[in-house]
Write a protein that holds these residues in place. Structure first.
Motif, PDB file in Angstrom:
ATOM      1  N   PRO A 170       0.681  -0.952   0.141  1.00 54.82           N
ATOM      2  CA  PRO A 170      -0.157  -0.388   0.004  1.00 54.82           C
ATOM      3  C   PRO A 170       0.362   1.011   0.045  1.00 54.82           C
ATOM      4  O   PRO A 170       0.981   0.925   0.957  1.00 54.82           O
ATOM      5  CB  PRO A 170      -0.723   0.188   1.411  1.00 54.82           C
ATOM      6  N   GLU A 172       0.601   3.548   1.497  1.00 59.88           N
ATOM      7  CA  GLU A 172       0.616   4.432   2.643  1.00 59.88           C
ATOM      8  C   GLU A 172       1.268   3.912   3.590  1.00 59.88           C
ATOM      9  O   GLU A 172       2.183   5.285   4.061  1.00 59.88           O
ATOM     10  CB  GLU A 172      -0.934   4.586   3.473  1.00 59.88           C
ATOM     11  N   LEU A 173       2.355   3.070   2.738  1.00 60.22           N
ATOM     12  CA  LEU A 173       3.043   2.525   3.688  1.00 60.22           C
ATOM     13  C   LEU A 173       4.395   3.727   3.033  1.00 60.22           C
ATOM     14  O   LEU A 173       5.350   3.580   4.419  1.00 60.22           O
ATOM     15  CB  LEU A 173       3.920   1.365   3.660  1.00 60.22           C
ATOM     16  N   ALA A 176       3.673   6.984   5.632  1.00 57.90           N
ATOM     17  CA  ALA A 176       4.160   6.971   6.574  1.00 57.90           C
ATOM     18  C   ALA A 176       5.721   6.485   7.000  1.00 57.90           C
ATOM     19  O   ALA A 176       6.480   7.834   7.303  1.00 57.90           O
ATOM     20  CB  ALA A 176       3.621   5.922   7.233  1.00 57.90           C
ATOM     21  N   LYS A 178       7.629   8.814   4.911  1.00 53.24           N
ATOM     22  CA  LYS A 178       8.187   9.741   3.866  1.00 53.24           C
ATOM     23  C   LYS A 178       8.291  10.221   6.093  1.00 53.24           C
ATOM     24  O   LYS A 178       8.822  11.372   6.077  1.00 53.24           O
ATOM     25  CB  LYS A 178       7.245  10.657   3.079  1.00 53.24           C
ATOM     26  N   ILE A 179       6.761  10.235   6.420  1.00 51.27           N
ATOM     27  CA  ILE A 179       6.448  10.625   7.629  1.00 51.27           C
ATOM     28  C   ILE A 179       7.729  10.720   8.116  1.00 51.27           C
ATOM     29  O   ILE A 179       7.925  11.968  10.006  1.00 51.27           O
ATOM     30  CB  ILE A 179       4.546  11.215   7.743  1.00 51.27           C
ATOM     31  N   ASP A 180       7.948   9.653   8.627  1.00 50.72           N
ATOM     32  CA  ASP A 180       8.442   9.229   9.477  1.00 50.72           C
ATOM     33  C   ASP A 180      10.407   9.787   9.539  1.00 50.72           C
ATOM     34  O   ASP A 180      11.222   9.215  10.083  1.00 50.72           O
ATOM     35  CB  ASP A 180       8.885   7.549  10.017  1.00 50.72           C
TER      36      ASP A 180
ATOM     37  N   ARG B  48      -3.833  16.641   2.645  1.00 55.17           N
ATOM     38  CA  ARG B  48      -2.544  15.548   2.426  1.00 55.17           C
ATOM     39  C   ARG B  48      -1.535  16.595   1.673  1.00 55.17           C
ATOM     40  O   ARG B  48      -0.316  16.474   1.726  1.00 55.17           O
ATOM     41  CB  ARG B  48      -2.461  14.657   0.822  1.00 55.17           C
ATOM     42  N   ALA B  51      -0.068  17.968   4.849  1.00 55.78           N
ATOM     43  CA  ALA B  51       0.415  16.883   5.585  1.00 55.78           C
ATOM     44  C   ALA B  51       2.775  16.866   4.587  1.00 55.78           C
ATOM     45  O   ALA B  51       3.805  15.782   5.014  1.00 55.78           O
ATOM     46  CB  ALA B  51       0.270  15.690   5.031  1.00 55.78           C
ATOM     47  N   PRO B  73       7.698  16.042   4.014  1.00 59.73           N
ATOM     48  CA  PRO B  73       6.854  15.830   5.168  1.00 59.73           C
ATOM     49  C   PRO B  73       7.366  15.681   6.371  1.00 59.73           C
ATOM     50  O   PRO B  73       6.323  16.685   7.496  1.00 59.73           O
ATOM     51  CB  PRO B  73       5.905  14.646   4.418  1.00 59.73           C
ATOM     52  N   ILE B  78       4.974  17.135  11.572  1.00 60.32           N
ATOM     53  CA  ILE B  78       3.621  16.309  12.012  1.00 60.32           C
ATOM     54  C   ILE B  78       3.339  15.355  11.739  1.00 60.32           C
ATOM     55  O   ILE B  78       4.618  15.089  11.839  1.00 60.32           O
ATOM     56  CB  ILE B  78       2.097  17.104  10.066  1.00 60.32           C
ATOM     57  N   MET B  80       0.458  11.937  11.197  1.00 54.48           N
ATOM     58  CA  MET B  80      -0.475  11.493   9.868  1.00 54.48           C
ATOM     59  C   MET B  80      -0.551  10.215  10.603  1.00 54.48           C
ATOM     60  O   MET B  80       0.006   9.461  11.097  1.00 54.48           O
ATOM     61  CB  MET B  80      -0.137  11.166   8.453  1.00 54.48           C
ATOM     62  N   PHE B  82      -2.864   6.933   8.835  1.00 55.14           N
ATOM     63  CA  PHE B  82      -3.842   6.898   7.964  1.00 55.14           C
ATOM     64  C   PHE B  82      -5.165   6.044   8.369  1.00 55.14           C
ATOM     65  O   PHE B  82      -5.701   4.980   8.961  1.00 55.14           O
ATOM     66  CB  PHE B  82      -3.298   6.276   7.294  1.00 55.14           C
ATOM     67  N   ALA B  86      -1.025   1.946   8.399  1.00 53.39           N
ATOM     68  CA  ALA B  86      -0.208   1.880   7.689  1.00 53.39           C
ATOM     69  C   ALA B  86       1.161   1.873   8.244  1.00 53.39           C
ATOM     70  O   ALA B  86       2.101   2.527   8.284  1.00 53.39           O
ATOM     71  CB  ALA B  86      -0.334   3.288   6.735  1.00 53.39           C
ATOM     72  N   ARG B 147       2.039   5.630  17.540  1.00 54.31           N
ATOM     73  CA  ARG B 147       3.420   6.603  16.126  1.00 54.31           C
ATOM     74  C   ARG B 147       3.144   8.004  15.975  1.00 54.31           C
ATOM     75  O   ARG B 147       3.806   8.849  15.895  1.00 54.31           O
ATOM     76  CB  ARG B 147       3.015   6.586  14.976  1.00 54.31           C
TER      77      ARG B 147
END
Lengths: 281, 359
Positions: A170, A172-173, A176, A178-180, B48, B51, B73, B78, B80, B82, B86, B147
């Motif tokens: 997915p 979203e992984l 996620a 990227k955000i991490d 998004r 984000a 990001p 921030i 997020m 999902f 995720a 998380r």
């Protein structure tokens, strides 16, 4: 479903058994052949129980080889092993990286790149053998491991396999990650690679056996007997013009040639199962 | 802590598809802002963009005082959550929560302290060593929130986080999210298509449609004084009834010849001009009290337990009335509805804007 039809079960077992016998008997014969001396085999009435020459045959094959092969089988096995491992590992490396690029990066001509890779599916070694030989010869790679391995690494199967797999992960992984704060390399190393273990294992098994069983390409580019692979060695042992074929050594070599692929399958099968049980997308 | 400011933010996809058409919005520090709208209204795209997962085609997004249009990001401060959680499937719950901190080079003991703290708040301490697949949907959702919490971000972003849960768990998690947000005091932006979630969670409710904001306000404001017909029919369940009507004079309209008094009506509307009359199913009373009444032909009745929904027609238009069970006989074929002038909403048939008194 409740079924109680003993006669039917019996039939099923019989058919199954016949199939097993048809497949397994020649293998058994090869194992048998490796336990007799030359005379017993060549008189045409080989007993169906193992003989007592196994020790002699295996040590002769492994250490000195037959009269015709000129090299010990252990040497050939090493050559085959290096080639098969090189192809398997090289192919996994190249295809996982190219699939990573094709799936996760958008760059100009991405589609074109993918289709060029895809088209090579239609060009196995046998088709492109002349130009490939020419290139390998011009690069001075005849009679080298690089010459044996590199041309066989180039094909699209692995890239396609990984591409299909990556597309099921997915998005979203990735987001996620990227955000991490994981960049492309970290995402690849920390997320994609651990998730791909099963696919890698599958590809490794297929490619190792593919590499191990190569005949035409090694036959073309190896001239030194010190570079020959075990498949070629067997062939050399059984085609003779003037001398008597050393069947016991040929059989021994054939049995030896079977062992590494079998080991790879057995070992990797455990990883398969583990992977199947442990990961979930 | 920081607020979020959107200044005429636009998103144009390849092929000139405009998903977000110049949205301006200020989200105060520490508030809970919910973006709600039907699918395809641009709410997820907007989230998004905040984000940093979508590029911004026009306008500016500020988190605190910093314009973040070009910021990665990970550097926007921030976190997020999902819709499908995720979570990294191959990592334990602990590693899932610790991953972002590890990547930022947070010291090990600090990571452990924060993860333990978040696990305690979310009651997922017993699962820290498990893989996500060994958890239920609700537990996975908690891990996903954990998380987000451990990062101690300026802003939480939620992208329909409860859509994958069953109805009962959804209600429970909704309450927990609200409680958590209150306790942490972190600015939150939450996207949903569920108007109940939107109403219950938000301090500030943003109703979107077609890439634009229809209305911004507190949930009570939006419910009591919808600015457009879209908002009126989107917020509230069952949706508001809209009847065709005619202006009769100041504070008076008619529906199929029946007079209705209205408190909140714009002055200077020409008598005889067409107007749309909105009435919430829960705002009309079956009975004859008061001086504005409507008659309704009942088709069938839906049983909801505590209440009953009477479906039928008023002046030829579909109409639904909500009544407490037992208040009306289930075989009622015709109803007289008393309308409180305070509960009548008027809309312009052309612009669909509210025709209330100018404030």
């Amino acid at each position: 479903m409740v079924e109680n039809r003993p006669y039917r079960d019996l039939m099923a077992y019989l058919v199954l058994l016949m199939g097993v016998v048809i497949v397994a008997f020649p293998v058994y014969l090869a194992v048998l052949g490796s336990t007799f001396d030359a005379a017993t085999i060549s008189n045409g009435n080989m007993p169906l129980l193992p003989g007592d020459q196994a020790g002699i045959n295996y040590s002769q094959a492994l250490l000195s080889g037959g009269r015709l092969a000129r090299e010990p089988v252990s040497m050939m096995m090493l050559n085959s092993f290096i080639m098969a491992m090189g192809i398997a590992i090289g192919k996994i490396l190249i295809s996982i990286l190219s699939a990573f690029a094709v799936v996760y990066f958008s760059f100009p001509f991405r589609k074109t790149a993918f289709w060029i890779i895809f088209i090579t599916l239609m060009l196995p070694v046998e088709v492109r053998i002349y130009p490939t030989y020419k290139i390998v010869a011009d690069l001075g790679l005849l009679d080298t491991y690089a010459g044996l391995i590199l041309p066989l690494i180039a094909s699209a199967t692995g890239t396609l396999l990984f591409r299909q797999f990556f597309m099921t992960i997915p998005d979203e992984l990735l987001e996620a990650s990227k955000i991490d704060g994981a960049g492309p390399f970290r995402f690849f190393k920390d997320t994609l690679l651990p998730l791909s273990i099963t696919t890698i294992a599958a590809l490794f098994v297929i490619q190792f056996i593919y590499g191990w069983n190569q005949y035409l390409w090694p036959l073309l580019i190896t001239t030194k007997s010190s570079m020959q692979t075990i498949v070629i060695g067997i062939k050399k042992m059984i085609t003779t013009q003037d001398a008597l074929t050393e069947w016991q050594i040929a059989m021994t070599t054939a049995v030896l040639a079977m062992i590494p692929p079998v080991l790879v399958v057995i070992f990797m099968q455990r990883l398969f199962v583990k992977g199947l049980v442990e990961t979930e997308k | 802590m920081a607020g979020v400011t959107l200044d005429t933010v636009r998103k144009v996809y390849a092929g000139n598809v405009e998903a977000v058409k110049g949205v301006s919005l200020g989200i105060e520090d520490g508030s809970f802002c919910v973006l709600v709208g039907p699918s395809g209204c641009g709410k997820s795209t907007l989230l998004r963009m905040i984000a940093g997962l979508e590029t911004i085609s026009g306008g500016a997004i500020k988190i605190g005082d910093r314009v973040v249009n070009e910021v990665e990001p990970a550097d926007r401060d921030i976190a997020m959550v999902f819709q499908n959680y995720a979570l990294y499937p191959h990592m334990s719950v602990y590693d899932n929560m610790a991953y972002g901190l590890k990547n930022r080079g947070t010291p090990k003991d600090e990571i452990e302290k924060r993860v333990k703290e978040a696990a305690r708040i979310l009651a997922i301490e017993p699962f820290l060593d498990r893989k996500p697949r060994a958890l239920s949907g609700g537990q996975r959702q908690r891990v996903a929130m954990g998380r987000a919490i451990v990062r101690k971000p300026q802003v939480f972003l939620f992208d329909e986080p409860l859509s994958n849960l069953d109805a009962k768990l959804r209600v429970q998690m909704r309450v927990e999210i609200k409680r958590l947000q209150r306790a942490l005091g972190v600015t939150s932006v939450y996207v949903t298509h569920d108007q109940v979630e939107a109403m219950t969670l938000s301090d500030k409710l943003v109703v979107m449609s077609g890439g634009q904001i229809e209305q911004v306000g507190t949930p009570a404001d939006v419910y009591r004084r919808p600015e457009t017909r879209f908002v009126a029919t989107f917020i509230g369940s069952p949706p508001m009834n809209i009847l065709p009507g005619k202006v009769e004079g100041p504070g008076r309209v008619s529906v199929g010849g029946q007079m209705v008094n209205v408190t909140d009506m714009r002055e200077g509307l020409a008598p005889g001009s067409a107007i749309e009359v909105g009435l919430r199913p829960e705002d009309v009373q079956a009975g004859t009290t008061g001086n504005s009444t409507l008659t309704m032909d009942v088709d069938f009745v839906e049983e909801l337990g505590a209440t009953q929904l009477f479906h039928g027609k008023v002046a030829g238009a579909e109409f639904v009335v909500q009544a407490s069970t037992g208040q009306l006989a289930a075989d009622t074929r015709s109803l007289t509805l008393a309308v409180d002038p305070q509960n009548v909403h008027l809309f312009d048939p052309q612009t669909t804007k509210r025709l209330g008194r100018q404030i």
